[in-house]
Scaffold this active site. Structure first.
Site, PDB file in Angstrom:
ATOM      1  N   LYS A  10      -9.440 -40.986 -29.061  1.00 55.17           N
ATOM      2  CA  LYS A  10     -10.415 -41.953 -28.547  1.00 55.17           C
ATOM      3  C   LYS A  10     -11.807 -41.338 -28.657  1.00 55.17           C
ATOM      4  CE  LYS A  10     -10.153 -45.112 -24.579  1.00 55.17           C
ATOM      5  NZ  LYS A  10      -9.742 -45.147 -23.158  1.00 55.17           N
TER       6      LYS A  10
HETATM    7  O1  G3P Z   1      -9.695 -47.959 -20.791  1.00 50.20           O
HETATM    8  C1  G3P Z   1     -10.965 -48.022 -20.230  1.00 50.20           C
HETATM    9  C2  G3P Z   1     -10.932 -48.886 -19.040  1.00 50.20           C
HETATM   10  O2  G3P Z   1      -9.842 -48.498 -18.342  1.00 50.20           O
HETATM   11  C3  G3P Z   1     -12.045 -48.895 -18.071  1.00 50.20           C
HETATM   12  O3  G3P Z   1     -11.646 -49.694 -16.985  1.00 50.20           O
HETATM   13  O4  G3P Z   1     -11.786 -50.668 -14.752  1.00 50.20           O
HETATM   14  O5  G3P Z   1     -12.846 -48.432 -15.242  1.00 50.20           O
HETATM   15  O6  G3P Z   1     -13.840 -50.521 -16.139  1.00 50.20           O
HETATM   16  P1  G3P Z   1     -12.566 -49.826 -15.717  1.00 50.20           P
END
Ligand code: G3P
Length: 216
Positions: A83
């Protein structure tokens, strides 16, 4: 649609993998921090549980550093997907790694133009963050629609991996638009099966079955 679990929690990954519905896992530095585990160790363990892609994120911000970290990460297992962040160095790294046959997920995508760049760099996956897009006054699903349109216009093979999924409606909308993958916290994946009428139906059938006095 492929389902990835957005977590580094082994117990959750095992539980979802046992359903046969899990196609991969995504992690990021914040999820690794939350797990309290060693990054390499936990990534190796996850790769042993799921056959599909397991995203492991580089933390270097320059191309040479990203390549060096990717070298370490891709040795963990064949299903590691590197990633990289949506930066010029990240895209350069994406191009180099995918040309070499390594899976790459370009993360932190917030615009159609960024997604276009990821596709041009040969990304296996692009990760648009719908929840964070919503948080900032934009419509995360408009972003997914834009990317779908752009990729279909040019027949790009990069898969749209809808990330930062916060609730089941995000999953439904992403499926309607035709995103290839979504990654969500385990609780959201488990919530997909829930419907009040399903619960009510089971309750009614169980009550009537008990009255028959039969067994199967
Ligand atoms: O994979 C990236 C994603 O998990 C970010 O999620 O909820 O931290 O915006 P969040």
């Amino acid at each position: 649609m492929k389902f990835f679990a957005d977590t580094a929690e082994i117990a959750d990954i095992k539980e979802l993998a046992a359903t046969g519905l899990l196609d991969g896992v995504t992690t990021n530095p914040s999820l690794i921090m939350k797990s309290g585990r060693d990054f390499i160790e936990v990534t190796r363990e996850i790769c042993g549980i799921v056959d599909g892609p397991v995203s492991a994120e580089v933390v270097a911000l320059d191309h040479a550093g990203m390549m060096a970290e990717a070298e370490t990460l891709r040795k963990i297992a064949d299903n590691v997907c590197i990633k990289v962040p949506m930066t010029l160095d990240g895209l350069k790294t994406c191009k180099a790694l995918t040309s070499d046959g390594t899976m790459v997920n370009v993360t932190l995508c917030f615009s159609g133009n960024q997604a276009l760049l990821a596709a041009k760099a040969g990304a296996t996956f692009v990760s648009p963050f719908v929840g964070r897009h919503d948080d900032n006054g934009f419509d995360g699903m408009d972003l997914i629609r834009d990317i779908r349109l752009i990729y279909d216009n040019y027949d790009y093979r990069t898969e749209i991996l809808v990330a930062s999924v916060r609730h089941v409606v995000h999953v439904l909308e992403a499926a309607r638009i035709g995103a290839e993958v979504m990654t969500a916290p385990p609780a959201v994946i488990k919530a997909l099966v829930k419907h009040v009428l399903t619960d009510k139906g089971i309750e009614g059938f169980m009550a009537d079955w008990a009255k028959t006095g039969q067994t199967i």
